[in-house]
Scaffold this active site. Structure first.
Site, PDB file in Angstrom:
ATOM      1  N   SER B 129     -20.379 -19.859 -19.325  1.00 11.44           N
ATOM      2  CA  SER B 129     -19.292 -18.945 -18.979  1.00 11.44           C
ATOM      3  C   SER B 129     -18.848 -19.230 -17.568  1.00 11.44           C
ATOM      4  O   SER B 129     -19.686 -19.354 -16.668  1.00 11.44           O
ATOM      5  CB  SER B 129     -19.790 -17.502 -18.993  1.00 11.44           C
ATOM      6  OG  SER B 129     -19.576 -16.939 -20.237  1.00 11.44           O
ATOM      7  N   HIS B 133     -12.258 -16.634  -9.274  1.00 12.85           N
ATOM      8  CA  HIS B 133     -11.385 -15.702  -8.567  1.00 12.85           C
ATOM      9  C   HIS B 133     -10.943 -16.348  -7.251  1.00 12.85           C
ATOM     10  O   HIS B 133     -11.653 -16.272  -6.254  1.00 12.85           O
ATOM     11  CB  HIS B 133     -12.120 -14.387  -8.269  1.00 12.85           C
ATOM     12  CG  HIS B 133     -12.431 -13.595  -9.494  1.00 12.85           C
ATOM     13  ND1 HIS B 133     -11.453 -12.956 -10.217  1.00 12.85           N
ATOM     14  CD2 HIS B 133     -13.599 -13.325 -10.126  1.00 12.85           C
ATOM     15  CE1 HIS B 133     -12.007 -12.326 -11.242  1.00 12.85           C
ATOM     16  NE2 HIS B 133     -13.305 -12.536 -11.214  1.00 12.85           N
ATOM     17  N   HIS B 143     -10.759 -18.098 -16.809  1.00 15.09           N
ATOM     18  CA  HIS B 143     -12.019 -17.870 -17.515  1.00 15.09           C
ATOM     19  C   HIS B 143     -12.164 -18.908 -18.613  1.00 15.09           C
ATOM     20  O   HIS B 143     -11.204 -19.221 -19.311  1.00 15.09           O
ATOM     21  CB  HIS B 143     -11.975 -16.452 -18.113  1.00 15.09           C
ATOM     22  CG  HIS B 143     -12.960 -16.206 -19.217  1.00 15.09           C
ATOM     23  ND1 HIS B 143     -12.572 -16.067 -20.530  1.00 15.09           N
ATOM     24  CD2 HIS B 143     -14.306 -16.074 -19.191  1.00 15.09           C
ATOM     25  CE1 HIS B 143     -13.657 -15.855 -21.275  1.00 15.09           C
ATOM     26  NE2 HIS B 143     -14.713 -15.850 -20.494  1.00 15.09           N
ATOM     27  N   ASN B 145     -15.168 -19.964 -21.676  1.00 11.68           N
ATOM     28  CA  ASN B 145     -16.465 -19.695 -22.283  1.00 11.68           C
ATOM     29  C   ASN B 145     -16.602 -20.579 -23.511  1.00 11.68           C
ATOM     30  O   ASN B 145     -15.655 -20.729 -24.282  1.00 11.68           O
ATOM     31  CB  ASN B 145     -16.576 -18.216 -22.676  1.00 11.68           C
ATOM     32  CG  ASN B 145     -17.843 -17.913 -23.469  1.00 11.68           C
ATOM     33  OD1 ASN B 145     -17.781 -17.607 -24.650  1.00 11.68           O
ATOM     34  ND2 ASN B 145     -18.987 -18.044 -22.835  1.00 11.68           N
ATOM     35  N   VAL B 146     -17.774 -21.188 -23.669  1.00  9.66           N
ATOM     36  CA  VAL B 146     -18.111 -21.848 -24.932  1.00  9.66           C
ATOM     37  C   VAL B 146     -19.532 -21.437 -25.283  1.00  9.66           C
ATOM     38  O   VAL B 146     -20.391 -21.320 -24.408  1.00  9.66           O
ATOM     39  CB  VAL B 146     -17.992 -23.396 -24.858  1.00  9.66           C
ATOM     40  CG1 VAL B 146     -16.531 -23.826 -24.945  1.00  9.66           C
ATOM     41  CG2 VAL B 146     -18.630 -23.963 -23.598  1.00  9.66           C
ATOM     42  N   HIS B 182      -0.445 -24.088 -21.523  1.00 11.49           N
ATOM     43  CA  HIS B 182      -0.424 -24.029 -22.991  1.00 11.49           C
ATOM     44  C   HIS B 182      -0.265 -25.416 -23.624  1.00 11.49           C
ATOM     45  O   HIS B 182      -0.785 -25.650 -24.713  1.00 11.49           O
ATOM     46  CB  HIS B 182       0.638 -23.035 -23.471  1.00 11.49           C
ATOM     47  CG  HIS B 182       0.115 -21.634 -23.457  1.00 11.49           C
ATOM     48  ND1 HIS B 182      -0.650 -21.119 -24.476  1.00 11.49           N
ATOM     49  CD2 HIS B 182       0.184 -20.656 -22.513  1.00 11.49           C
ATOM     50  CE1 HIS B 182      -1.008 -19.875 -24.182  1.00 11.49           C
ATOM     51  NE2 HIS B 182      -0.517 -19.560 -22.992  1.00 11.49           N
ATOM     52  N   GLY B 296     -29.588  -8.831 -21.075  1.00 10.58           N
ATOM     53  CA  GLY B 296     -29.417 -10.059 -20.304  1.00 10.58           C
ATOM     54  C   GLY B 296     -29.599  -9.776 -18.820  1.00 10.58           C
ATOM     55  O   GLY B 296     -29.854  -8.646 -18.410  1.00 10.58           O
TER      56      GLY B 296
END
Lengths: 351, 351
Positions: B129, B133, B143, B145-146, B182, B296
């Protein structure tokens, strides 16, 4: 300090019987209330509106510089409210005192999850919520909420209950303040049974708790919910006692700390601790979740969030510092009235 | 710009077949993978660790001043991770790139609510993750995340799936940046079917959405979850394609905006918009809720929160201002590639 004694305190909190004879509720309300102990939403609403007005007046006076704005709003699905917020005051960086009264066809999950008998009932919820974020880090943040719910379904008796409480979130702790705060909380419970303060104090410690931090939000106070045990009139009287004890609990602490000098270090610590406040309100707080899930007015619900906040990765205060003392001594559930042995049966406070 | 073409890009993302022949997984892993399309958690973990290292290296270079700290941690209930955070850099006010691999006896509610077949299964979850900023309000927050999940139960085939994506949260919008972002997202989907970009773009718009504000978090990107449709090896290849397209999407935007002058006005707006980021992450984000519910490491989960944030009551930008344009033009789901008609069948992007 105890608003239950002395003539001045009568003004601060006119008693329930007197209120019923003077507030402009319909004769239907009066009849029901005087005949049997029927729930009387009109009387609750009248009280809450008066409470909001008196709180704003007293807090603006205490601030000495700021003014409460006023936003009246209606909710597309039923009901509405009045949000009053003071920003950038002399004492308060942000102070909000909201009244709302909303209706809905079905209680949202946050309200009915623990009480399956409520599922499928239409509801009405009214309350006053207050959150104060002072600028000076030596003045604690505080929160008050009082609320009344009723849930109806055709062919069944309406269910109703009160909820609320107050709690204190210091950045720098003072024993004197913590004891005053809890003595005052105990005084709010006077006349409602000796077990009530220790019960609601424990409930407050349990509720205002950040599980993911294993940390209390503050030094607690009182918390009650699903509260109907005394019947309507006396349960309302208890809710009123809690509300009326808020200012006598908070203002003396403000008076003692508002001139305390502070600098960048204290400000930085306050901003980080405010991060915990945000975490609690957005992850756990039932009122916030209820508001967001029931399509309440977002700006009113989130007026509780502090004005300026920071998060630093894995920051810990230096051992032995005042910042470390907050976490180690004050943010641990504690019997603040243990020293009051002469006026209190200590066994009442034992877990 | 497209990492799928040219020799240099091979370095940036060695292809899957090459990875399998070089990574130090056990022979058991290799056998399973080469024989049939069995899930291979060892290969995923190896890739994720390499991804984290390469992201941190590239981002520290882009920052030009800051250094990523490194915290390795273990979880009492199983597993652990490595959190890498850079604070107070030249470019990034806070940048976090976390790897974690945790196990548990039962999937928490946030993961199994929508898939009842998962209830009661033990699980293993690993992922990287990233949240950036930047200090300059003209450089967007972003951001990535995988992640890879597997869920076991005695006597049943293991279930497994990938998830992840990337999204961009500008404070001041630029069409050129949005189109680049995009186009790059579409390039990540190249070779996986023409329908994939529009599908995952829509999923991203739906996911990063603040219901209580009726507002998008940013301009979106890609979002996928419960993803196993291509079988293990090709689904992993897709997850890798997403991960490897992150820097080519973000760094050119940073390069264009990092020297853009800014002042108090832009900073104040950025701090308020960061409040929306906090609201999304603490109220809605599945990864955050999964992390908190599965016990976590809190500091690793909440490294996503911005360093300095503000909330003002009921603030609205002046009509016609750049701040207002963000909300009215950029934070509305939009087909950013509509102008790319020559290279795209526009009907693919129609809702």
């Amino acid at each position: 300090m105890n608003p239950w004694s002395g003539n001045n305190d009568r003004e601060r909190w006119p008693d329930l019987a007197a209120r019923y004879s003077t507030i402009g509720v319909s004769s239907d309300h009066e009849t029901k209330t005087s005949m049997i102990d029927q729930p009387d939403p009109g009387a609750v609403e009248e009280y809450l509106l008066s409470l909001q007005a008196r709180l704003c007046e007293a807090l603006a006076r205490a601030d000495g510089g700021g003014v409460f704005g006023e936003d009246r709003w209606t909710r597309p699905n039923g009901g509405g409210g009045c949000s009053r917020v003071l920003e950038e005051g002399a004492l308060f960086e942000k102070a909000g005192v909201n009244f709302s009264h909303v209706h809905g066809a079905a209680l949202p999950a946050s309200a009915s999850a623990a009480r399956p008998e409520l599922a499928g009932r239409s509801f009405s919820a009214m309350g006053v919520s207050l959150v104060l974020h002072p600028r000076n880090p030596y003045v604690p943040t505080t929160h008050l909420n009082v609320r009344f719910f009723s849930a109806q379904k055709p062919g069944a008796e309406p269910l109703w209950w009160f909820g609320g409480g107050f709690d204190l979130t210091p950045y720098y702790g003072f024993e004197e303040d913590a004891r005053h705060w809890h003595r005052n909380a105990r005084a709010a419970c006077n006349g409602f049974g000796d077990q009530l303060y220790p019960e609601l104090k424990r409930a407050c410690d349990r509720y205002f708790y950040l599980k993911h931090r294993d940390e209390a939000r503050g030094i607690g106070g009182l918390f009650f919910d699903d509260f109907s045990r005394f019947g309507f009139a006396r349960s309302l009287a208890f809710m009123q006692a809690v509300a009326e004890h808020f200012l006598p609990g908070y203002l003396p602490i403000v008076a003692r700390r508002r001139e305390h000098p502070w600098g960048d270090r204290e400000r930085a610590f306050q901003m980080m601790r405010r991060g915990r406040y945000v975490e609690f309100n957005l992850v756990y707080d039932r009122g916030t979740l209820f508001g967001l899930q029931s399509c309440g007015r977002t700006e009113s619900i989130l007026m509780s969030l502090p004005p300026n906040v920071s998060w630093r990765y894995d920051w810990h205060p230096e051992p032995g510092s005042p910042e470390s003392r907050l976490m180690e001594y004050f943010l641990v559930p504690r019997d603040w009235l243990a020293a009051d042995a002469t006026s209190l049966d200590e066994s009442l406070l034992a877990e």
